[in-house]
Scaffold this motif. Sequence first.
Motif, PDB file in Angstrom:
ATOM      1  N   VAL A 215      45.540  -8.924  62.988  1.00 41.08           N
ATOM      2  CA  VAL A 215      44.650  -9.031  64.137  1.00 41.08           C
ATOM      3  C   VAL A 215      44.106  -7.652  64.517  1.00 41.08           C
ATOM      4  O   VAL A 215      44.855  -6.678  64.583  1.00 41.08           O
ATOM      5  N   TRP A 216      42.794  -7.606  64.772  1.00 41.37           N
ATOM      6  CA  TRP A 216      42.152  -6.434  65.362  1.00 41.37           C
ATOM      7  C   TRP A 216      41.500  -6.863  66.671  1.00 41.37           C
ATOM      8  O   TRP A 216      40.712  -7.810  66.685  1.00 41.37           O
ATOM      9  N   ARG A 217      41.828  -6.204  67.765  1.00 45.88           N
ATOM     10  CA  ARG A 217      41.053  -6.363  69.003  1.00 45.88           C
ATOM     11  C   ARG A 217      40.250  -5.093  69.181  1.00 45.88           C
ATOM     12  O   ARG A 217      40.796  -3.996  69.235  1.00 45.88           O
ATOM     13  N   ILE A 218      38.943  -5.238  69.248  1.00 45.14           N
ATOM     14  CA  ILE A 218      38.087  -4.061  69.277  1.00 45.14           C
ATOM     15  C   ILE A 218      36.865  -4.375  70.127  1.00 45.14           C
ATOM     16  O   ILE A 218      36.285  -5.455  70.007  1.00 45.14           O
ATOM     17  N   ASP A 219      36.496  -3.452  71.004  1.00 48.77           N
ATOM     18  CA  ASP A 219      35.333  -3.758  71.835  1.00 48.77           C
ATOM     19  C   ASP A 219      34.081  -3.786  70.963  1.00 48.77           C
ATOM     20  O   ASP A 219      33.997  -3.122  69.919  1.00 48.77           O
ATOM     21  N   ALA A 220      33.117  -4.585  71.382  1.00 49.53           N
ATOM     22  CA  ALA A 220      31.939  -4.836  70.553  1.00 49.53           C
ATOM     23  C   ALA A 220      31.145  -3.571  70.283  1.00 49.53           C
ATOM     24  O   ALA A 220      30.475  -3.458  69.248  1.00 49.53           O
ATOM     25  N   GLY A 221      31.212  -2.592  71.180  1.00 41.07           N
ATOM     26  CA  GLY A 221      30.528  -1.329  70.951  1.00 41.07           C
ATOM     27  C   GLY A 221      31.116  -0.573  69.770  1.00 41.07           C
ATOM     28  O   GLY A 221      30.392  -0.052  68.916  1.00 41.07           O
ATOM     29  N   ARG A 222      32.438  -0.505  69.696  1.00 40.38           N
ATOM     30  CA  ARG A 222      33.088   0.151  68.558  1.00 40.38           C
ATOM     31  C   ARG A 222      32.877  -0.662  67.287  1.00 40.38           C
ATOM     32  O   ARG A 222      32.699  -0.095  66.200  1.00 40.38           O
ATOM     33  N   LEU A 223      32.906  -1.977  67.402  1.00 41.79           N
ATOM     34  CA  LEU A 223      32.692  -2.826  66.232  1.00 41.79           C
ATOM     35  C   LEU A 223      31.281  -2.636  65.690  1.00 41.79           C
ATOM     36  O   LEU A 223      31.055  -2.679  64.474  1.00 41.79           O
ATOM     37  N   LEU A 224      30.334  -2.398  66.583  1.00 43.34           N
ATOM     38  CA  LEU A 224      28.957  -2.134  66.170  1.00 43.34           C
ATOM     39  C   LEU A 224      28.881  -0.853  65.345  1.00 43.34           C
ATOM     40  O   LEU A 224      28.018  -0.714  64.471  1.00 43.34           O
ATOM     41  N   ASP A 225      29.807   0.075  65.596  1.00 41.07           N
ATOM     42  CA  ASP A 225      29.850   1.336  64.862  1.00 41.07           C
ATOM     43  C   ASP A 225      30.511   1.187  63.497  1.00 41.07           C
ATOM     44  O   ASP A 225      30.326   2.033  62.624  1.00 41.07           O
ATOM     45  N   MET A 226      31.307   0.137  63.324  1.00 42.10           N
ATOM     46  CA  MET A 226      31.975  -0.094  62.031  1.00 42.10           C
ATOM     47  C   MET A 226      31.984  -1.593  61.707  1.00 42.10           C
ATOM     48  O   MET A 226      33.044  -2.225  61.660  1.00 42.10           O
ATOM     49  N   PRO A 227      30.810  -2.151  61.485  1.00 48.03           N
ATOM     50  CA  PRO A 227      30.694  -3.592  61.261  1.00 48.03           C
ATOM     51  C   PRO A 227      31.348  -4.075  59.979  1.00 48.03           C
ATOM     52  O   PRO A 227      31.553  -5.288  59.820  1.00 48.03           O
ATOM     53  N   ASP A 228      31.691  -3.155  59.076  1.00 50.31           N
ATOM     54  CA  ASP A 228      32.335  -3.567  57.837  1.00 50.31           C
ATOM     55  C   ASP A 228      33.728  -4.135  58.067  1.00 50.31           C
ATOM     56  O   ASP A 228      34.337  -4.676  57.141  1.00 50.31           O
ATOM     57  N   LEU A 229      34.230  -3.999  59.296  1.00 49.71           N
ATOM     58  CA  LEU A 229      35.507  -4.643  59.614  1.00 49.71           C
ATOM     59  C   LEU A 229      35.384  -6.157  59.482  1.00 49.71           C
ATOM     60  O   LEU A 229      36.366  -6.843  59.212  1.00 49.71           O
ATOM     61  N   ILE A 230      34.178  -6.687  59.669  1.00 50.12           N
ATOM     62  CA  ILE A 230      33.938  -8.125  59.527  1.00 50.12           C
ATOM     63  C   ILE A 230      33.679  -8.429  58.065  1.00 50.12           C
ATOM     64  O   ILE A 230      32.721  -7.925  57.473  1.00 50.12           O
ATOM     65  N   THR A 231      34.538  -9.237  57.460  1.00 48.30           N
ATOM     66  CA  THR A 231      34.382  -9.630  56.067  1.00 48.30           C
ATOM     67  C   THR A 231      33.927 -11.084  55.978  1.00 48.30           C
ATOM     68  O   THR A 231      33.826 -11.787  56.985  1.00 48.30           O
ATOM     69  N   ALA A 232      33.677 -11.520  54.763  1.00 51.07           N
ATOM     70  CA  ALA A 232      33.260 -12.908  54.549  1.00 51.07           C
ATOM     71  C   ALA A 232      34.401 -13.887  54.787  1.00 51.07           C
ATOM     72  O   ALA A 232      34.179 -15.105  54.802  1.00 51.07           O
ATOM     73  N   ASN A 233      35.617 -13.346  54.967  1.00 53.90           N
ATOM     74  CA  ASN A 233      36.769 -14.219  55.187  1.00 53.90           C
ATOM     75  C   ASN A 233      37.432 -13.923  56.531  1.00 53.90           C
ATOM     76  O   ASN A 233      38.641 -14.056  56.693  1.00 53.90           O
ATOM     77  N   THR A 234      36.612 -13.525  57.511  1.00 53.70           N
ATOM     78  CA  THR A 234      37.100 -13.161  58.841  1.00 53.70           C
ATOM     79  C   THR A 234      36.933 -14.315  59.822  1.00 53.70           C
ATOM     80  O   THR A 234      35.912 -15.003  59.813  1.00 53.70           O
TER      81      THR A 234
END
Length: 338
Positions: A67-86
């Motif tokens: 599990v990763w909890r990450i605010d959407a602003g930080r996620l916007l900076d590293m969108p590769d955290l989202i994979t095709a199996n997320t």
Amino acid sequence: MTTLSEYEKDILQQPDALRDQLNYPLPAELHQLDLHRYDRIVLAGMGSSDYALIPIERALIARGLPVWRIDAGRLLDMPDLITANTLLWMTSQSGMSGEVVKLLDIITKPLTLISVTNDITSTLAQRADILVELRSGDEATVSAKSYLNTLVASYRILAALTGEAEQPLTDKVAAHLNNIAERVSQQAQIQPIVTPFFLRTQPRLAMIGIGADAATAMTGALITKESSKVSAEGFIGGEFRHGPMETSGKQMTALLFGNGSEPTLIQLAEDLQRNGTHVVTVGPRAYAGSELLETPDDELLRLVCAMLFVQHLTVALARGNGMVPGEFLYGKKITVTL
């Protein structure tokens, strides 16, 4: 007679909003998801929508899930955290926050998107594979009823995803609605905090939570700034000792959130009281003999009732600061600017 602000009116509407959430049937698809089929679970939101997911993050990690909890602003900076199996669980009360909308524009669609929002016409709702409605109704300014509904909806989703019976949870909250309504109308309990706060020459406010109660500390500090224009800082557990401890002392009020038994906050309460800090516990038991604003012991009810105390505090601080509680000076209800 003081005229109620729109924020105060929203606070008073919270029992009815919670009832609407409890009466809302969750999508059946939630019960059909197998959490073990995903390579990761990402929980995302902004502000209080992010902080409300702290208890969910802890519960899923306790089950051994990635599990990763990450605010959407930080996620916007590293969108590769989202994979095709997320499995992406995204919460936004408006469904239109700038970071959320931009993120949905740039990411490769995850395997499953759970969208939790109050607006079924929003971008977040329209992109959902599974849409969960907050049912908190219209909200004029600072998050109040939408935050409590987010908490309850999140715990309900967690139960559905992990195969637990939801009825005991909803019955528990429903049985407590009258008590919540009473607490909503009881503002006087926070006055012993507010009066000495404004007598200080350089007043400082810290909110420190541990475990699931970190959600209250972080959200509490956020809405204090928004609604009262009083600067407050939120901390999780031992973070406070690493630098911020130097700001404590006779000019500080520290609110501690938790169940009253964690050694980290017991020791912190002792040390803070020793250096003259005004320490208040918000929970079922006081840390180290500090003042107590009492809540139920049950985790979810504790989070709900602790936030009611915080909301009353923000209103009183706003009044003491010469402000209209919850009125925005520079921002808006929905932050779309990146």
